[in-house]
Design a protein around this motif. Structure first.
Motif, PDB file in Angstrom:
ATOM      1  N   PRO A   3       0.835  -1.226   0.000  1.00 43.70           N
ATOM      2  CA  PRO A   3       0.000   0.000   0.000  1.00 43.70           C
ATOM      3  C   PRO A   3       0.860   1.264   0.000  1.00 43.70           C
ATOM      4  O   PRO A   3       1.891   1.335   0.688  1.00 43.70           O
ATOM      5  N   GLY A   4       0.423   2.253  -0.794  1.00 51.09           N
ATOM      6  CA  GLY A   4       1.080   3.560  -0.819  1.00 51.09           C
ATOM      7  C   GLY A   4       2.361   3.609  -1.619  1.00 51.09           C
ATOM      8  O   GLY A   4       2.986   4.671  -1.740  1.00 51.09           O
ATOM      9  N   LEU A   5       2.785   2.485  -2.165  1.00 47.26           N
ATOM     10  CA  LEU A   5       4.036   2.434  -2.933  1.00 47.26           C
ATOM     11  C   LEU A   5       3.709   2.544  -4.424  1.00 47.26           C
ATOM     12  O   LEU A   5       3.022   1.685  -4.975  1.00 47.26           O
ATOM     13  N   VAL A   6       4.159   3.619  -5.060  1.00 45.74           N
ATOM     14  CA  VAL A   6       3.832   3.880  -6.474  1.00 45.74           C
ATOM     15  C   VAL A   6       5.133   3.991  -7.269  1.00 45.74           C
ATOM     16  O   VAL A   6       6.011   4.809  -6.941  1.00 45.74           O
ATOM     17  N   TYR A   7       5.252   3.185  -8.308  1.00 46.83           N
ATOM     18  CA  TYR A   7       6.474   3.173  -9.123  1.00 46.83           C
ATOM     19  C   TYR A   7       6.643   4.499  -9.876  1.00 46.83           C
ATOM     20  O   TYR A   7       5.674   5.047 -10.411  1.00 46.83           O
ATOM     21  N   GLN A   8       7.869   5.028  -9.878  1.00 47.59           N
ATOM     22  CA  GLN A   8       8.158   6.282 -10.589  1.00 47.59           C
ATOM     23  C   GLN A   8       8.467   5.980 -12.053  1.00 47.59           C
ATOM     24  O   GLN A   8       9.412   5.243 -12.346  1.00 47.59           O
ATOM     25  N   SER A  63      12.729   2.927  -8.362  1.00 49.59           N
ATOM     26  CA  SER A  63      12.363   4.131  -7.623  1.00 49.59           C
ATOM     27  C   SER A  63      10.851   4.205  -7.456  1.00 49.59           C
ATOM     28  O   SER A  63      10.098   4.005  -8.418  1.00 49.59           O
ATOM     29  N   TYR A  64      10.443   4.525  -6.230  1.00 43.75           N
ATOM     30  CA  TYR A  64       9.023   4.596  -5.893  1.00 43.75           C
ATOM     31  C   TYR A  64       8.719   5.901  -5.155  1.00 43.75           C
ATOM     32  O   TYR A  64       9.611   6.532  -4.571  1.00 43.75           O
ATOM     33  N   TYR A  65       7.443   6.278  -5.178  1.00 46.81           N
ATOM     34  CA  TYR A  65       6.913   7.244  -4.222  1.00 46.81           C
ATOM     35  C   TYR A  65       6.297   6.425  -3.071  1.00 46.81           C
ATOM     36  O   TYR A  65       5.767   5.335  -3.304  1.00 46.81           O
ATOM     37  N   ASN A 122      10.634  12.011   3.005  1.00 49.24           N
ATOM     38  CA  ASN A 122       9.372  11.322   3.324  1.00 49.24           C
ATOM     39  C   ASN A 122       8.485  11.116   2.098  1.00 49.24           C
ATOM     40  O   ASN A 122       7.257  11.082   2.201  1.00 49.24           O
ATOM     41  N   LYS A 123       9.134  10.967   0.953  1.00 45.70           N
ATOM     42  CA  LYS A 123       8.361  10.850  -0.285  1.00 45.70           C
ATOM     43  C   LYS A 123       8.981   9.867  -1.272  1.00 45.70           C
ATOM     44  O   LYS A 123       8.277   9.109  -1.922  1.00 45.70           O
ATOM     45  N   TYR A 124      10.300   9.891  -1.380  1.00 47.31           N
ATOM     46  CA  TYR A 124      10.988   9.091  -2.397  1.00 47.31           C
ATOM     47  C   TYR A 124      11.650   7.875  -1.770  1.00 47.31           C
ATOM     48  O   TYR A 124      12.250   7.958  -0.692  1.00 47.31           O
TER      49      TYR A 124
END
Length: 752
Positions: free
Chosen positions: A105-110, A119-121, A147-149
């Motif tokens: 959850p909350g992990l979005v591929y850049q 690399s993820y957000y 707190n983002k990357y």
């Protein structure tokens, strides 16, 4: 041996802070050969390459990208082995990693360029403990910042470790290294033990993590200024900062901002007459120079900078006046060059390398790297002269591809200036432009401008396509251009044009501003009684024969398609024998400048083709082609336009083509009914919807369009001229000049 290595993060550090301080740091690095520069960044290689094209930024010796997992030479872009090989063999499959993290959850591929990392957000919902467990199982590390990357990296790979391996490989003493950063992503740089600076406005987590490290200085100033602040405090590095580069004297600005005109020609010519230099008006029938001079008629302050040949000892190097009464505050600052320099710069390199490429004749282009070095030298001379002459925040209008590299030199010398650039030629498609070996440098230089303009929207979009292969950018605004230009009905038509782009935080305006004709001059010449008598006399003679007159006036240049035209006319006479003895082609080819050897072949081919057609079809009282290989005075050119039943203007490529507009203006002023046949590949074709379009690459199209023009009803032809005249009269040469300056003055606005 170099005795300082600066290893710096990019965003927020080397690229951060005030522009003036950034340029100061960049200039210090450029001027000191003892400083080695390493970019250490989270960006991928593809995202770093555009910075290497920016002429204001010093080229790094090495680049460590992808948070430490990519390392390459900053000049050749070659990987640095064995460091890269060691990283590579420890990197698992990226697809396996993506699959392992797919349900977190909350992990979005850049979706950014990246190699040997994932690399993820992430956000507050992300279970970092689980992320780290998965990474450990797959032999990887996890790095987070702001707190983002979040980056999944090969085990033991980070910015600091890769830098340390590079320093060891280069055998550089550790005390000669200075590292700089601003986020927790850069912490590993400071943990190497190298001297370091956390620049102002750094991430709080980084400041907290480094406050106990004796090797780290926490600067007050942000970005590049923070690096300079640290260097000034450090005994080993202080010497570089104390030797500040000299700054040009900036004159005070005024409400009526000074306009610097940068053109390859001066607004006058100086000739030796009886051993004395005399100032005479230039031969400029298209009216560009008079129009540009008109911008200074209301007392606007300015300097005209151009080149002239060295005529010897009697030639003054002081600034001159053009006309004190008409342009009281305009000075001329001439750059004196030897004839050899001018020949190499203009007649050889510009015409043999750039000219054929600009017009898509890449097979004729000759790229000589020594000539490129000379080209840079001349462009630097222009930039230095502008920097010396310009008031603070002056407007600078640079003309033509001969001076493509001036903005890059100028921005370093005078970042306060507002720079505009106008292309008097076409601008080719990306796959053509990118054949130029120095394409990155040229594009990097143009991106130093505040306003970049072309003749027509198609060239703007070609430029945009070139940018797509060079650097990331954002399109901030597009406009519909159908109110002034044709869209789908012409080969060079487009409906929408990019108006504002943003590149690396800079906003750049783009424009389509076709040069207009000097309508007032044409009216004035045609109103002269002597000219009117000559026109009437020729018409009376022509009426006796009943022969229709087709006029073609162009430079002898393969770009203009002179051979294809002559061959098409021969085929026209063959397919339409009824016109033999009834039409004649007045073919005027202006010789190129002396020393232009590249045009010898096309001249000989045209001569031969004309001879063959005349030899085949001529009679005792009729010659199908009257061929003139000479330059005609502008008055004579207008007379030819006035006598023409058809203007046959068929370049293979042409940036604009003023001849077509001058023909319309002449016919319109005289209220005549001549027909304009115009190549679809001339820029002016998208301005003139009432011309008869033709495809010069298709001989059948050439023949059919000529036949259509010769057989057109007089009333229809008259209406077409009248409609075209409205466009020509409105968008004249004066409109063009004033419109460019208006755009340049407002180039710092975010809307049109």
């Amino acid at each position: 041996m170099k005795n300082m290595l600066l290893a710096t993060d990019l965003d927020g550090t080397f690229l951060g802070g005030q522009m003036e301080e950034r340029l100061r740091l960049y200039q210090i690095i450029k001027e000191n050969k003892n400083i080695q520069l390493v970019f250490v960044t989270g960006r991928g290689m593809e995202s770093v390459i555009p910075l290497l094209n920016d002429p204001t930024i010093p080229t790094p010796d090495y680049v460590i990208a992808d948070v430490g997992s990519t390392i390459f030479d900053g000049n050749s872009l070659a990987a640095i082995d064995p460091i890269q090989h060691e990283i590579e063999i420890n990197w698992p499959s990226v697809y396996e990693l993506q699959e392992a993290y797919a349900d977190i959850p909350g992990l979005v591929y850049q979706n950014v360029p990246q190699q040997r990392r994932c690399s993820y957000y992430y956000d507050s919902e992300t279970d970092l403990e689980t992320v780290q467990e998965i990474a450990a199982e797959m032999g990887c590390d996890v790095i987070t910042s702001v707190n983002k990357y979040l980056d999944i990296m090969p085990k033991g790979v980070n910015k600091g470790n890769t830098l340390k391996k590079l320093v060891d490989l280069l055998e550089i003493p550790y005390e000669q290294v200075l590292v700089a950063g601003d986020t927790l992503n850069d912490l590993s740089l400071f943990q190497t033990g190298f001297e370091g600076v956390a620049v102002g406005d750094s991430e709080e987590a980084l400041l907290e993590a480094t406050k106990g490290l004796s090797n780290v200085y926490q600067a007050e100033d942000a970005g590049a200024a923070g690096i300079l602040e640290c260097m000034e405090r450090h005994e080993r590095f202080r010497t570089y900062v104390s030797n500040k580069p000299s700054e040009p004297m900036l004159l005070d600005s005024s409400e009526n901002k000074q306009l610097i005109m940068v053109y390859h020609r001066l607004p006058y010519e100086r000739k030796l007459v009886d051993g004395e230099l005399k100032q005479v008006a230039p031969q400029s029938p298209n009216g560009i120079i008079p129009s540009l001079l008109g911008l200074f008629e209301q007392g606007r302050p300015g300097v005209w900078i151009g080149e002239e040949v060295d005529l010897g000892e009697n030639q003054s190097t002081e600034k001159q006046k053009v006309d004190v009464e008409k342009y009281p505050h305009l000075d001329v600052s001439a750059i004196t060059l030897s004839q050899k320099d001018i020949d190499q710069f203009y007649r050889v390199f510009s015409k043999e390398a750039f000219w054929p490429t600009i017009f898509s004749f890449v097979d004729k282009a000759k790229f000589n790297h020594k000539d490129w070095d000379h080209y840079l030298k001349i462009n630097r001379l222009f930039a230095e002269r502008i920097a010396r002459e310009a008031d603070r925040e002056a407007l600078v209008w640079i003309h033509e591809y001969n001076l493509w590299m001036v903005p890059s030199f100028l921005k370093m010398l005078r970042p306060d200036l507002k720079i505009g650039f106008f292309h008097h030629t076409a601008f080719p498609a990306a796959d053509i432009f990118n054949t130029i070996p120095w394409r990155r440098e040229i594009i990097g230089s143009l991106l130093m401008c505040d306003f970049i303009s072309f003749h027509i929207p198609r060239y703007v979009e070609n430029f945009i396509d070139v940018l797509r292969s060079h650097t990331p950018f954002e399109i901030e605004k597009t406009i519909n251009v159908s109110n002034q230009f044709l869209t789908y009905s012409m080969a060079l038509g487009v409906e929408h044009m990019t108006k504002i782009i943003s590149v690396e935080g800079r906003t750049i305006r783009l424009g389509a501003q076709p040069v207009g004709v000097n309508f007032e001059l044409i009216e004035r010449i045609l109103s002269q009684e002597s000219i009117q008598r000559r026109i009437e006399g020729y018409k009376t003679e022509a009426a006796k024969t009943g022969v229709k007159r087709i006029v073609s006036i162009e430079r002898m240049d393969y770009v203009k398609g002179p051979l294809e035209k002559v061959q098409a006319f021969g085929e026209f006479l063959k397919q339409h024998p009824e016109f033999q003895g009834k039409v004649e082609l007045i073919n005027v080819c202006t010789p190129p400048s002396k020393g232009m050897r590249i045009y010898d072949k096309i001249r000989d081919q045209v001569n031969q083709a004309v001879g063959e057609i005349n030899g085949k079809y001529a009679t005792l009282d009729w010659t199908p082609i009257q061929y003139f290989y000479q330059a005609l005075p502008f008055e004579e050119v207008l007379i030819q336009y006035a006598l023409a039943d058809v203007a046959w203007i068929t370049p293979l490529r042409d940036g604009l083509n003023l001849v077509s507009k001058e023909f319309v203006a002449t016919q319109g002023v005289l209220k005549q009914a001549g027909v304009l046949v115009l190549s679809e590949f001339a820029g002016a074709s998208v301005e003139l919807p009432y011309c008869v379009p033709t495809n010069p690459y298709d001989q059948l199209s050439m023949i059919e369009s000529l036949h259509q023009a010769l057989t057109m009803e007089e009333e229809e032809a008259r209406i077409r001229i009248r409609r075209s005249l409205q466009q020509i009269r409105h968008y004249d040469i004066h409109y063009w000049g004033k419109d460019f300056v208006r755009e340049l003055e407002s180039s710092d606005e975010l809307s049109v």
